[in-house]
Every structure is written in C-alpha cells, then in structure tokens.
Motif scaffolding. Sequence first.
Motif, PDB file in Angstrom:
ATOM      1  N   SER A 117       5.071 -17.787  28.678  1.00  0.00           N
ATOM      2  CA  SER A 117       4.072 -17.708  27.434  1.00  0.00           C
ATOM      3  C   SER A 117       4.531 -17.374  26.302  1.00  0.00           C
ATOM      4  O   SER A 117       5.708 -16.763  26.226  1.00  0.00           O
ATOM      5  N   THR A 144      -0.540 -17.547  17.456  1.00  0.00           N
ATOM      6  CA  THR A 144      -0.466 -18.605  18.164  1.00  0.00           C
ATOM      7  C   THR A 144       0.008 -18.525  19.525  1.00  0.00           C
ATOM      8  O   THR A 144       1.376 -18.105  19.773  1.00  0.00           O
ATOM      9  N   ASN A 145      -0.628 -19.268  20.704  1.00  0.00           N
ATOM     10  CA  ASN A 145      -0.215 -18.844  21.954  1.00  0.00           C
ATOM     11  C   ASN A 145      -0.139 -20.352  22.575  1.00  0.00           C
ATOM     12  O   ASN A 145      -1.109 -21.254  22.493  1.00  0.00           O
ATOM     13  N   TYR A 146       0.842 -20.404  23.383  1.00  0.00           N
ATOM     14  CA  TYR A 146       1.149 -21.745  24.199  1.00  0.00           C
ATOM     15  C   TYR A 146       2.044 -21.484  25.083  1.00  0.00           C
ATOM     16  O   TYR A 146       2.761 -20.340  25.230  1.00  0.00           O
ATOM     17  N   THR A 150      -1.158 -23.358  29.075  1.00  0.00           N
ATOM     18  CA  THR A 150      -1.773 -24.380  28.157  1.00  0.00           C
ATOM     19  C   THR A 150      -1.399 -25.770  28.515  1.00  0.00           C
ATOM     20  O   THR A 150      -1.931 -26.776  28.612  1.00  0.00           O
ATOM     21  N   ASP A 151      -0.118 -25.970  29.215  1.00  0.00           N
ATOM     22  CA  ASP A 151       0.406 -27.172  29.426  1.00  0.00           C
ATOM     23  C   ASP A 151      -0.104 -27.887  30.649  1.00  0.00           C
ATOM     24  O   ASP A 151      -0.579 -29.061  30.607  1.00  0.00           O
ATOM     25  N   GLN A 153      -3.055 -27.064  31.784  1.00  0.00           N
ATOM     26  CA  GLN A 153      -4.458 -27.187  31.639  1.00  0.00           C
ATOM     27  C   GLN A 153      -4.630 -28.147  30.543  1.00  0.00           C
ATOM     28  O   GLN A 153      -6.009 -28.510  30.092  1.00  0.00           O
ATOM     29  N   ARG A 154      -3.722 -28.710  30.047  1.00  0.00           N
ATOM     30  CA  ARG A 154      -3.686 -29.560  29.089  1.00  0.00           C
ATOM     31  C   ARG A 154      -4.337 -29.236  27.866  1.00  0.00           C
ATOM     32  O   ARG A 154      -5.266 -30.220  27.399  1.00  0.00           O
ATOM     33  N   GLN A 155      -4.331 -28.135  27.285  1.00  0.00           N
ATOM     34  CA  GLN A 155      -4.829 -27.617  26.257  1.00  0.00           C
ATOM     35  C   GLN A 155      -3.648 -27.760  25.069  1.00  0.00           C
ATOM     36  O   GLN A 155      -2.776 -27.430  25.214  1.00  0.00           O
ATOM     37  N   PRO A 157      -2.154 -25.757  21.808  1.00  0.00           N
ATOM     38  CA  PRO A 157      -1.812 -24.288  21.343  1.00  0.00           C
ATOM     39  C   PRO A 157      -3.059 -23.562  20.764  1.00  0.00           C
ATOM     40  O   PRO A 157      -3.928 -24.086  19.945  1.00  0.00           O
ATOM     41  N   GLN A 158      -3.331 -22.491  20.855  1.00  0.00           N
ATOM     42  CA  GLN A 158      -4.539 -21.753  20.604  1.00  0.00           C
ATOM     43  C   GLN A 158      -4.076 -20.877  19.317  1.00  0.00           C
ATOM     44  O   GLN A 158      -3.170 -19.911  19.478  1.00  0.00           O
ATOM     45  N   GLU A 367      -7.899 -24.961  18.107  1.00  0.00           N
ATOM     46  CA  GLU A 367      -6.723 -25.425  19.250  1.00  0.00           C
ATOM     47  C   GLU A 367      -6.067 -26.759  18.753  1.00  0.00           C
ATOM     48  O   GLU A 367      -6.576 -27.539  18.340  1.00  0.00           O
TER      49      GLU A 367
END
Length: 527
Positions: A117, A144-146, A150-151, A153-155, A157-158, A367
Amino acid sequence: MRQYHQQGGIGIAPFARTSFVRGAPAVLFFIGFHVAPCYAESLTLLDAIRLNLRNNADIQLQEKQVDSSAAVLQQASGQFDTVISLKGGRNVDNSPVSQYDATQYATVAPNLTQIKSNTNTYLTEADVPLRNGMVVSSNIGVTTNYGTVTDLQRQAPQNAGTVNFSIRVPLAKGRGDIAASGEVAAGHELEAAQKTLRFTISQGVLNTLSSYWTVQANEKNLQIARASEAGIRQMLEENRKLVAADEMAAADIHLLRANLLEKTANRIAAEQSLLEAKQRLGMLLGMGQSQLASMAVEPEFIAALNDASRLKSELARLIDTAMQARPDLLAARLHQKSAKIMTEQTRDALKPQIDLVLNAGYAGLSEGGSAYDGLTRNRAKPNIGATISYQWPVKNNVAQGRYKQQIASYESATIQIGELERSISFSVEAALANVVSLSRQLQESQEVADLYQVVAKNELLKYRLGSSTMLNVLSANDHLLSARQNRISSLFNLLNAQAQLKHQTMSLFAGDGQGQLINIERLLSIP
C-alpha cells in the motif's frame, strides 16, 4: 548618512553616525544614538557634551535596555504571528496476505504473498491568532492511495481531498483585550525605557557641565593665584632695592618673603586642583592619558547671568513643569500602567478555560488524474460541527501565585510614584532656592571684590606715603585674593545650580520634533 543643520546645530539621523564640526553653538542629538567627538587643542563645552554622549557608560547601558525592551515587545507581538505549516510525505506499507485475501484474489493473483500500500500526503495548515483571543485555522489536504489492491481491482489511484475551516472562541479566560495585554504592557515598558534613557542623557549632560565648569573655575583660581604670587614677588624685589638704599626697614622683607612662600604654596595647590579637575573631566568623557595631558578647556565664555530673584514666585509653576516633563516620573507611571495591565491578565488567568470551536469544510474524491483533483471533483455536502471544551485546574496554585505576585508589583510601582513625586517637588524647591541664593551671593561677591580692589590700592598708596604698614598692605591683598576666589566660586556655583534646576525641570535641552537641542544660551539662562 544624513545630517540635520538647524541654527548652527548638527544632528544625527536615526541609526546614522557622523562627526561634529567645532565652533557650532548647539548640539542636536537623538535619543538612543551615538555622536562622534571632535575637538582640537581647546575643548569647548559642547565638545565635552558630545564626548559624554558618545562615551557615557550609563547612557550606553540604558540604550541596551531600550534595545532589550524593544526585543521583549517583538516577542510579545509574536504570539499573533500567522503560522503556516506545509507537510508532505509518502508511506509504503507491506502486509502479509491473510487467508481471506488469498482466497479473494486467488483467480487473479494465485501467488500473492503480500499486499503493498502506497500513501502520498500533502497538507497545508494556517493558524491566525487574533488580538481579541480568537484563533482562525484552516487546512487543505490531499491523500493519494494506490498499490496492490488497486492494481488487482484495476482501479486508478484514489485521491481524497479535504478542506476545513475552524475558529476557536474563548468564552472565559483569554477573551477580549486580555489576549493582547502582554503586548500592550511590553509597549509601555519600551516607552518607559526610552523615557529613562532621556533622563540618563540629561544626567550625563549635567555631570559634564559640572565637571567642565569645575575645570574652568580651577583655571580661574590658578590665574588669580599666579597673579597674586607675581604681585608679591614684584613687591619683594622693589622693597629689596629700597632696603639696599636704606629707604625701608629690613623687617618688612621677612614679612614679604613669608607672604610670597604662602602665595607660592597656594599656587601649587591651585595647579594640583586643576590637574585633578581635568582628570575627573577626562574620565567622564572617556579620554586617554595622552589626551588629558594636552587638554585645555575653552577660554572665558560666560555671559552675563540673569537675575534670579523673579523666580521666587515661580515655584509652583516649576514643580508642575517637572511633574509633567520628568522622564523618570513618566517612566515610573508607565511601569505602573504596565503592572496594572499584567495584574488584569493574571486575574483573568484565574478563570477556567472554556473554548467554543466551530468547524466547517468539505471532502472530495477523484479516481486517477492529478492528486489535487481530490479537492475539486466529486465533492460531498459540507461538513459542520461545534465543540465546547472545559479545562480547570482544581487548586489553580500557579495562577493564584502569579496574581498575588503581580498585585505586589503594581502596589510597589504605585508607592514608587508617590515617593518620586515628593522627591521631585523637594528637589525643585531646593534647586530654586539655591539659584536665588547664589544669584544674590554672586552680586554681593562682585561688590566685595570691587571694594577690596579699592582698599588694596589705598593701603599700598598709604604705605608708600608712610601712613600704613606692610602688614596692612598684605592683609588687604589677602582679602582681595579671597574676594576674587569667592567671586569665581559664586559664579560657577550659580552655573551649576542653574543647570541642576534645569535638570530637575528637564529644560537643559529642548525638543525639536526629531531630536533634542542643546545650546550655550540655553545652558546659561535661568529657566
């Protein structure tokens, strides 16, 4: 470097250094600033004052006290400085995979052994203390979280953004004018230090006048002693010729020789007194030994002194002038005012700490994209809140002790003002009486000297005609010598008394809007 020229006087602009030219009839100085010396083979009174203003240790120390008080005021003002904080950071956390996570991500990452994380944080904060006790605060932050989640879940960065504003309102302790009381008190202390510096300067000028005039008085007395010695020596030579011609009894020669030895001893004593007076003046002016050896004060400059008898009816006015103008009294009143303000502050500290905090702000989320998109996109409804906090030390001994201590300081300042006012009143009255008395003494001493001048001439004429004795002639000369010395003593005592009265009423120098002006006419005139 700037200079001010006003009616022959030269002044120094604030924080400037320059030299004075000789022959100027006035000195213009600025409280808290140095002046440079300038004197040649003959030291004028104004040169002496310039040197004293430059080298006087008491003035220099009080200048440092002014600087110190200014620094304290700056510190007291610092509590209302806006404080801005900038923070930025990145954290990388690695966690082992739990059985639940391994099952959840088994299809997309069968060999997953840890979850990574990454968190990037950017935060700006500002606190603005107000002089009414309130504090306004704000902060703007983006996180910012990544990482692994996130990888997988193919999201993207938040980016989470927050904007918050708050205001803290004191409801009991520290509200209103009390919040800035320390700054106000420090301002009074700075002004008091400046007033004390002005009084110290006046005291330095007074001491310079006294020492300078003491040198002049001793020079006058030495001149009189030398003239008296030379007169007796001449008379002795003339009488020796008369004795050799059998026109005079030899017994008078012994009387003349004894009197000459006495006059020589008086002249030697006068030379020693002059040397000691110059040394005291040189020490006061910060001179070195080589400068002392060549120092010679300005020749006769004393103008006719005014009649002081008119001042008898001016006592009440002079006392009132002193009460209004004396910087030491004004400084004492400022100390009292400062102590009163601090007493109110310590009394306020006895109250509990009750604060109301009001909050408002909002949050956003994006996002992907720029981190700062979290402040502008997908914003939620505003957040609002209110909090009341209460804090109360049970015994409150610290506040109680400070309050009692400050009450004692305030009462002490009040007592000092009363004592100083009485002291000033008596000092002005004594100085005025001294001026009036010495003015009368000076007039009488001049009359006495004039009369003994006639008596001495008559006795010498009578002696030459054979109707008087040498003892009478010498006695008349001794009375004349004493009368001349008394006149010199009365003259310089009156000058010192006038200077003392001017110092007591703070009229040694006049303010001109930017500095203080000293001139010879002002130093020699009666207030």
